[in-house]
Design an enzyme around this catalytic site. Structure first.
Site, PDB file in Angstrom:
ATOM      1  N   ARG A 269     -53.945 -42.488  -8.834  1.00  0.00           N
ATOM      2  CA  ARG A 269     -54.094 -43.189  -7.259  1.00  0.00           C
ATOM      3  C   ARG A 269     -51.363 -43.343  -8.023  1.00  0.00           C
ATOM      4  O   ARG A 269     -51.377 -44.011  -8.284  1.00  0.00           O
ATOM      5  CB  ARG A 269     -53.790 -44.314  -6.667  1.00  0.00           C
ATOM      6  CG  ARG A 269     -52.889 -45.034  -5.992  1.00  0.00           C
ATOM      7  CD  ARG A 269     -53.581 -45.810  -4.721  1.00  0.00           C
ATOM      8  NE  ARG A 269     -52.602 -46.620  -3.839  1.00  0.00           N
ATOM      9  CZ  ARG A 269     -52.541 -47.617  -3.218  1.00  0.00           C
ATOM     10  NH1 ARG A 269     -52.678 -48.378  -4.152  1.00  0.00           N
ATOM     11  NH2 ARG A 269     -52.011 -47.613  -2.414  1.00  0.00           N
TER      12      ARG A 269
ATOM     13  N   GLU B 289     -56.650 -50.970  -4.963  1.00  0.00           N
ATOM     14  CA  GLU B 289     -55.741 -52.170  -6.267  1.00  0.00           C
ATOM     15  C   GLU B 289     -56.712 -52.964  -6.605  1.00  0.00           C
ATOM     16  O   GLU B 289     -57.248 -53.978  -5.594  1.00  0.00           O
ATOM     17  CB  GLU B 289     -54.553 -52.346  -5.493  1.00  0.00           C
ATOM     18  CG  GLU B 289     -53.185 -51.537  -5.694  1.00  0.00           C
ATOM     19  CD  GLU B 289     -51.689 -51.815  -5.759  1.00  0.00           C
ATOM     20  OE1 GLU B 289     -51.526 -53.348  -5.450  1.00  0.00           O
ATOM     21  OE2 GLU B 289     -51.375 -51.044  -4.822  1.00  0.00           O
TER      22      GLU B 289
ATOM     23  N   HIS C  65     -44.682 -46.543  -0.048  1.00  0.00           N
ATOM     24  CA  HIS C  65     -45.466 -47.979  -0.884  1.00  0.00           C
ATOM     25  C   HIS C  65     -44.341 -48.098  -1.258  1.00  0.00           C
ATOM     26  O   HIS C  65     -43.525 -48.135  -1.978  1.00  0.00           O
ATOM     27  CB  HIS C  65     -45.722 -46.978  -2.537  1.00  0.00           C
ATOM     28  CG  HIS C  65     -46.315 -48.585  -3.226  1.00  0.00           C
ATOM     29  ND1 HIS C  65     -47.486 -48.558  -2.979  1.00  0.00           N
ATOM     30  CD2 HIS C  65     -45.975 -49.754  -3.279  1.00  0.00           C
ATOM     31  CE1 HIS C  65     -47.814 -49.497  -3.796  1.00  0.00           C
ATOM     32  NE2 HIS C  65     -47.008 -50.609  -3.696  1.00  0.00           N
TER      33      HIS C  65
ATOM     34  N   ASN D  34     -57.076 -53.324  -0.925  1.00  0.00           N
ATOM     35  CA  ASN D  34     -55.754 -54.167  -2.885  1.00  0.00           C
ATOM     36  C   ASN D  34     -56.013 -55.069  -2.441  1.00  0.00           C
ATOM     37  O   ASN D  34     -55.776 -56.169  -1.447  1.00  0.00           O
ATOM     38  CB  ASN D  34     -54.506 -54.101  -2.401  1.00  0.00           C
ATOM     39  CG  ASN D  34     -53.643 -52.541  -2.297  1.00  0.00           C
ATOM     40  OD1 ASN D  34     -54.469 -51.512  -2.297  1.00  0.00           O
ATOM     41  ND2 ASN D  34     -52.620 -51.834  -2.006  1.00  0.00           N
TER      42      ASN D  34
ATOM     43  N   GLU E 285     -50.336 -51.458   2.056  1.00  0.00           N
ATOM     44  CA  GLU E 285     -50.320 -52.471   2.735  1.00  0.00           C
ATOM     45  C   GLU E 285     -48.744 -52.633   3.771  1.00  0.00           C
ATOM     46  O   GLU E 285     -47.972 -53.183   3.727  1.00  0.00           O
ATOM     47  CB  GLU E 285     -49.802 -53.713   1.692  1.00  0.00           C
ATOM     48  CG  GLU E 285     -50.320 -53.545   0.771  1.00  0.00           C
ATOM     49  CD  GLU E 285     -50.016 -54.428  -0.690  1.00  0.00           C
ATOM     50  OE1 GLU E 285     -49.585 -54.899  -1.156  1.00  0.00           O
ATOM     51  OE2 GLU E 285     -50.956 -54.411  -1.667  1.00  0.00           O
TER      52      GLU E 285
ATOM     53  N   TYR F 143     -56.794 -58.804  -5.244  1.00  0.00           N
ATOM     54  CA  TYR F 143     -56.249 -59.591  -5.923  1.00  0.00           C
ATOM     55  C   TYR F 143     -57.002 -61.286  -5.916  1.00  0.00           C
ATOM     56  O   TYR F 143     -57.318 -61.067  -7.377  1.00  0.00           O
ATOM     57  CB  TYR F 143     -55.162 -59.512  -6.373  1.00  0.00           C
ATOM     58  CG  TYR F 143     -54.557 -57.881  -6.866  1.00  0.00           C
ATOM     59  CD1 TYR F 143     -54.005 -57.754  -5.562  1.00  0.00           C
ATOM     60  CD2 TYR F 143     -53.859 -57.623  -8.106  1.00  0.00           C
ATOM     61  CE1 TYR F 143     -52.974 -56.609  -6.152  1.00  0.00           C
ATOM     62  CE2 TYR F 143     -53.427 -56.265  -8.503  1.00  0.00           C
ATOM     63  CZ  TYR F 143     -52.937 -55.934  -7.189  1.00  0.00           C
ATOM     64  OH  TYR F 143     -52.450 -54.883  -7.046  1.00  0.00           O
TER      65      TYR F 143
HETATM   66  C1  PNW Z   1     -49.192 -55.203  -4.140  1.00  0.00           C
HETATM   67  N1  PNW Z   1     -50.923 -60.872  -1.539  1.00  0.00           N
HETATM   68  O1  PNW Z   1     -48.669 -55.960  -3.519  1.00  0.00           O
HETATM   69  C2  PNW Z   1     -48.488 -53.938  -4.590  1.00  0.00           C
HETATM   70  O2  PNW Z   1     -48.895 -53.193  -3.596  1.00  0.00           O
HETATM   71  C3  PNW Z   1     -47.733 -53.894  -5.682  1.00  0.00           C
HETATM   72  O3  PNW Z   1     -47.580 -52.383  -5.541  1.00  0.00           O
HETATM   73  C4  PNW Z   1     -47.871 -54.932  -6.606  1.00  0.00           C
HETATM   74  O4  PNW Z   1     -47.072 -54.616  -7.781  1.00  0.00           O
HETATM   75  C5  PNW Z   1     -48.902 -55.098  -6.983  1.00  0.00           C
HETATM   76  O5  PNW Z   1     -49.800 -55.983  -5.683  1.00  0.00           O
HETATM   77  C6  PNW Z   1     -49.179 -56.630  -7.765  1.00  0.00           C
HETATM   78  O6  PNW Z   1     -48.600 -57.130  -6.869  1.00  0.00           O
HETATM   79  C7  PNW Z   1     -49.276 -57.110  -3.226  1.00  0.00           C
HETATM   80  O7  PNW Z   1     -49.891 -61.845  -1.824  1.00  0.00           O
HETATM   81  C8  PNW Z   1     -47.934 -58.408  -2.841  1.00  0.00           C
HETATM   82  O8  PNW Z   1     -51.330 -61.554  -2.437  1.00  0.00           O
HETATM   83  C9  PNW Z   1     -49.024 -58.965  -2.211  1.00  0.00           C
HETATM   84  C10 PNW Z   1     -50.238 -59.781  -2.549  1.00  0.00           C
HETATM   85  C11 PNW Z   1     -50.805 -58.786  -2.680  1.00  0.00           C
HETATM   86  C12 PNW Z   1     -50.977 -57.958  -3.071  1.00  0.00           C
END
Ligand code: PNW
Length: 481
Positions: free
Chosen positions: A83, A385, A129, A316, A175, A318
């Site tokens: 990706r 992601e 992006h 995405n 996003e 996390y």
């Molecule tokens: C992603 N949050 O963004 C992006 O798609 C990537 O480019 C970035 O490097 C990656 O996460 C790591 O940060 C995010 O606030 C931005 O939870 C914010 C959040 C999560 C992902």
């Protein structure tokens, strides 16, 4: 329980795909090489002091000059797909189709796609992006203006023409929540315009959704048949876990999910914004003295146009956040957080990472996946992601391996125990890179990059071996070998 996970029936399905992700501004460098135009991230890093370590993406991993080498590493990783995103201003320096077309930029992506093809790796390509050509920001205010829709559609159509025969998955936007909420409300992303809180972010989302739908229909009508790919939208969200069993906390969690994920998912699945957003923003707007809602309205034909515009939804994900109900905020200056009015916080016992917002909560990925299945009629869901940050210089990255093992094991449970239609998983990120306003202080890579060496050498961390085993065995624990 690990033995359990390892049993044959707990392997990922045979057709399940593994990939790894990057984004153009974060890895390419070559910011003005061979005719590339300036974009809003070049502009922000050159003109402001917003980046924590005062760094830029001018060179970053220099992948613009090292893609052959990078592709060889991908091959070795054993991923099914890669990706990556296109730098719009590398292809169209001004952003406009009737401006100059930059042949060198086109060749760069053609080379990547032929290398991928040679290695038998599929391409998942993100059109946007976050690196908008600066000229479009200057000329008409970028994503706040309906003019953006046709300009983006022209660029997307060019990308389909040029690259579509070799692209299996297209992503229109990465996003939109971050694009709009951070680009236009809290200023954490370019263009970092915070002039009209509670207003601009909703305008931004409205334009992005219409642009997404337009491009979906272009692909669907003119390219799907011959190019046989899929097209979708990538949305980011935490899992929002109610802080207690109190129904009010459940309501808070649901409202938070609707205001973040539903803001975009509801329109592409059902045609319009979630009712809770329409009601709350509408009501507050009137009390604030606005004549109409700060949340723009779709016309009936726009609703029809937006409904169903996805082959898959990209997630995405996390981390997880706790939510608690709170009294509605008093009427005053508009602000999107007041529209939601939910208390959010982290459990202090959760394991941290180099990113303040990223706590390791593996079961959250299972719950958010199940929520998406139940709320949006079981769409094809691709984890686009998921990953863990450290401060860099850690080659034996057992914390990252642990993160992936535990999150992947919960993805398995989402698939087999909850029946979620997850078809692919993407790790963020291929290599350490420019982490937006955090610069080079947070590292998500499986490969480490030495940013002080002009040759930008890549070195595998231990997680590379782990991920190789996963792609090879479709199993999350070492014993499967
Ligand atoms: C992603 N949050 O963004 C992006 O798609 C990537 O480019 C970035 O490097 C990656 O996460 C790591 O940060 C995010 O606030 C931005 O939870 C914010 C959040 C999560 C992902």
């Amino acid at each position: 329980w690990r033995e359990n996970v390892c049993a044959d029936n707990r392997k990922f399905p045979p057709d399940f795909k593994f990939g790894i992700a990057t984004a153009s501004y974060q890895i390419e460098g070559g910011w003005d090489a061979d005719g590339k135009g300036e974009n809003i991230w070049d502009h922000l890093t050159h003109q402001t002091n917003l980046v924590k370590d005062h760094s830029t993406g001018d060179i970053t991993c220099d992948s613009y000059h090292k893609s052959k080498e990078d592709l060889a590493l991908l091959k070795d990783l054993g991923v099914d797909f890669y990706r990556f995103s296109l730098s719009w201003a590398r292809i169209l320096p001004t952003g406009y189709i009737d401006g100059q077309i930059n042949e060198a930029g086109i060749r760069y992506y053609e080379d990547i796609l032929s290398e991928l093809e040679k290695h038998g790796i599929e391409a998942m390509v993100t059109l946007y992006h976050w690196d908008l050509p600066q000229k479009l920001q200057d000329d008409f205010g970028g994503v706040l203006n309906d003019t953006f829709i046709d300009v983006f559609a022209n660029y997307a159509q060019l990308a389909f023409e040029l690259f579509g025969s070799r692209v299996k998955y297209w992503v229109t936007f990465n996003e939109p929540f971050i694009i709009c909420q951070q680009g236009y409300e809290n200023g954490n992303k370019a263009p970092a315009i915070t002039k009209a809180p509670g207003i601009d972010l909703y305008t931004c989302a409205h334009v992005v959704l219409k642009a997404h739908a337009k491009v979906y229909h272009i692909y669907d009508t003119f390219y799907r048949k011959t190019q046989k790919g899929k097209i979708g939208l990538v949305l980011n969200t935490d899992w929002f876990e109610p802080a207690s069993g109190d129904p009010k906390d459940l309501e808070a969690s649901e409202r938070q999910l609707q205001f973040q994920f539903g803001w975009f998912a509801h329109p592409i699945v059902y045609g319009n914004y979630p009712q809770v957003m329409i009601d709350r923003i509408g009501e507050r707007s009137i009390r604030e003295g606005f004549k109409t809602s700060r949340l723009p309205k779709f016309t009936n034909s726009e609703i029809e146009e937006i409904k169903g515009t996805f082959d898959f939804i990209g997630l995405n994900h996390y981390t997880t956040t706790l939510t608690r109900w709170k009294e509605d905020e008093a009427i005053g200056k508009p602000e999107s957080l007041k529209d939601i009015s939910v208390e959010v916080f982290k459990n202090p016992f959760w394991e941290g990472s180099a990113s303040s917002w990223l706590k390791v909560v593996p079961w959250g990925i299972r719950r958010i996946s199940k929520w998406i299945k139940d709320t949006y009629k079981n769409p094809e869901l691709i984890i686009t992601e998921n990953g863990y940050s450290d401060v860099g210089g850690i080659f034996d990255d057992s914390r990252r391996i642990n993160y992936y093992r535990e999150y992947l094991s919960n993805v398995l449970e989402a698939i087999y125990d909850d029946g979620v239609n997850i078809t692919a998983y993407t790790a963020w990120s291929f290599m350490d890179n420019f982490e937006w306003l955090e610069g080079y202080t947070e590292k998500f890579g499986l490969f480490s990059v030495n940013f002080t060496d002009p040759a930008r050498p890549r070195t595998p961390k231990s997680s590379v071996n782990y991920f190789k085993n996963v792609t090879k065995t479709k199993c999350v624990v070492e014993q499967c070998l």
